[in-house]
Design a protein around this motif. Structure first.
Motif, PDB file in Angstrom:
ATOM      1  N   HIS A  95      -4.173 -11.443  -6.452  1.00 17.38           N
ATOM      2  CA  HIS A  95      -4.294 -12.791  -5.885  1.00 17.38           C
ATOM      3  C   HIS A  95      -5.612 -13.098  -5.166  1.00 17.38           C
ATOM      4  N   ARG A 113      -1.399 -19.090  -5.889  1.00 14.82           N
ATOM      5  CA  ARG A 113      -0.678 -20.072  -5.063  1.00 14.82           C
ATOM      6  C   ARG A 113      -0.032 -19.329  -3.902  1.00 14.82           C
ATOM      7  N   GLU A 114       0.683 -20.056  -3.076  1.00 17.12           N
ATOM      8  CA  GLU A 114       1.276 -19.476  -1.879  1.00 17.12           C
ATOM      9  C   GLU A 114       2.222 -18.309  -2.231  1.00 17.12           C
ATOM     10  N   ASP A 115       3.087 -18.517  -3.239  1.00 19.89           N
ATOM     11  CA  ASP A 115       4.062 -17.458  -3.561  1.00 19.89           C
ATOM     12  C   ASP A 115       3.381 -16.187  -4.088  1.00 19.89           C
ATOM     13  N   CYS A 116       2.194 -16.330  -4.679  1.00 18.66           N
ATOM     14  CA  CYS A 116       1.477 -15.154  -5.198  1.00 18.66           C
ATOM     15  C   CYS A 116       1.079 -14.213  -4.066  1.00 18.66           C
ATOM     16  N   ARG A 117       0.869 -14.771  -2.895  1.00 18.24           N
ATOM     17  CA  ARG A 117       0.453 -13.943  -1.750  1.00 18.24           C
ATOM     18  C   ARG A 117       1.627 -13.168  -1.155  1.00 18.24           C
ATOM     19  N   LYS A 118       2.857 -13.558  -1.515  1.00 17.47           N
ATOM     20  CA  LYS A 118       4.036 -12.910  -0.917  1.00 17.47           C
ATOM     21  C   LYS A 118       4.827 -12.062  -1.907  1.00 17.47           C
TER      22      LYS A 118
END
Ligand code: SF4
Length: 331
Positions: free
Chosen positions: A291, A298-303
């Motif tokens: 990521h 996107r945001e979910d890629c970081r989590k």
């Protein structure tokens, strides 16, 4: 993998380095197969875990390494259950390896003839004369001119291309079923590189061997591979038949490698256009490991860590958004 009988099967390979600050993981849950007579390319930038994966198969990892594999089986033999002695017997016979720089494997103090005939005699109960005849035959097969006189030479007297041919002869000396080639042509100029690749393909057919070909160079992959496995930060991120993967790379990392190769046309800098660098093993990013460098993050890629998704039979990709990104068409 197109209906080939499986030769090598790796399931859940995990490799760790022991350091002063504890264990750090270099390879995470890697699983793949190689069919009989198949050439599979393992691709990625340096530090992605390609070489340590291949050394784990060979049982040649450095001392500070811990290999924890569910299973590594070669022709039905379970390598993880073997003693170091049994593995040593297997190396050079059922599986062999060639490296980027042959001088790391060839002993500069012994002639080519001695090193080649010894490799033959370790695994075969034959006399010196017969071993020499086989050695000459092998040097002819790797298209070395004047094989009788080359047997008397020391490695330093040969060019890089000739040394790599000798290494291929040594690797093929006992008809291995699996040859692992780690960047075998990277140090050679383009013409010699093409000759060595053609030779490897030819020998693979002649000996009915399978090859695991490790490279950072997608230009080489397009020329030689049946199937491609792309690794990033210790994980497989994409896998597919060479034609399908080149036509439509699905993972943003593969797309980056591909467009870099096309833009700079096979120069050594081919990976330079993907922003950022491979993360340090001791500080892997949370979520998707790509990521920080991914233009589509996107945001979910970081989590969330993506699973390796099955796209179609023989096609896999590790990305949360692969079906929205679609991949680039490259002809
Ligand atoms: Fe990029 Fe997200 Fe896919 Fe990772 S999961 S490759 S960050 S789009």
């Amino acid at each position: 993998m197109e209906n080939r009988e499986t030769l090598l099967k790796i399931e859940n390979l995990n490799v760790y380095f022991k350091t002063e600050n504890g264990r750090i993981q270099a390879v995470k849950d890697v699983s793949f197969e190689i069919g009989k007579g198949e050439l599979v390319a393992l691709v990625g930038e340096s530090g992605c875990g390609k070489s340590i994966t291949s050394l784990s198969i060979m049982g040649l990892t450095p001392r500070n390494c811990q290999v924890e594999a569910g299973s590594i089986s070669l022709g039905g033999q379970e390598l993880t259950a073997m003693s170091p002695d049994e593995l040593r017997k297997l190396r050079g016979k059922d599986m062999a390896m060639i490296f980027q720089e042959p001088l790391t494997s060839l002993n500069p103090l012994f002639t080519i003839g001695y090193q080649l005939t010894e490799t033959i005699r370790i695994h075969n109960q034959i006399g010196k004369k017969e071993a020499k005849e086989r050695a000459i035959d092998l040097l002819k097969k790797v298209e070395i001119p004047r094989p009788e006189s080359i047997l008397k030479e020391y490695p330093n007297a040969l060019s890089g291309g000739m040394r790599q041919r000798v290494m291929i002869a040594i690797a093929m000396a006992n008809n291995p079923t699996l040859l692992i080639a780690d960047e075998p042509t990277t140090a050679l100029d383009v013409t010699i590189q093409a000759q060595i690749l053609r030779l490897m393909r030819q020998l693979m057919k002649e000996y009915s061997a399978s090859i695991l070909f490790i490279t950072h160079d997608l230009g080489v992959v397009a020329e030689i591979a049946d199937r491609v496995i792309v690794m990033y930060a210790g994980q497989i991120v994409e896998q597919g038949e060479v034609f399908s993967l080149f036509r439509q790379p699905l993972h943003p990392y593969t797309q980056g490698l591909m467009s870099s190769t096309i833009k700079i046309n096979q120069s050594d800098e081919i990976l330079g256009t993907i922003n950022g660098v491979v993360p340090n093993l001791s500080s892997m990013p949370e979520g998707c490991r790509f990521h920080p460098r991914c233009p589509y993050a996107r945001e979910d890629c970081r989590k969330n860590m993506p699973e390796l998704n099955t796209v179609t039979e023989n096609r896999y990709v590790r990305c949360l958004h692969w079906n929205e990104l679609g991949g680039e068409q490259n002809g």
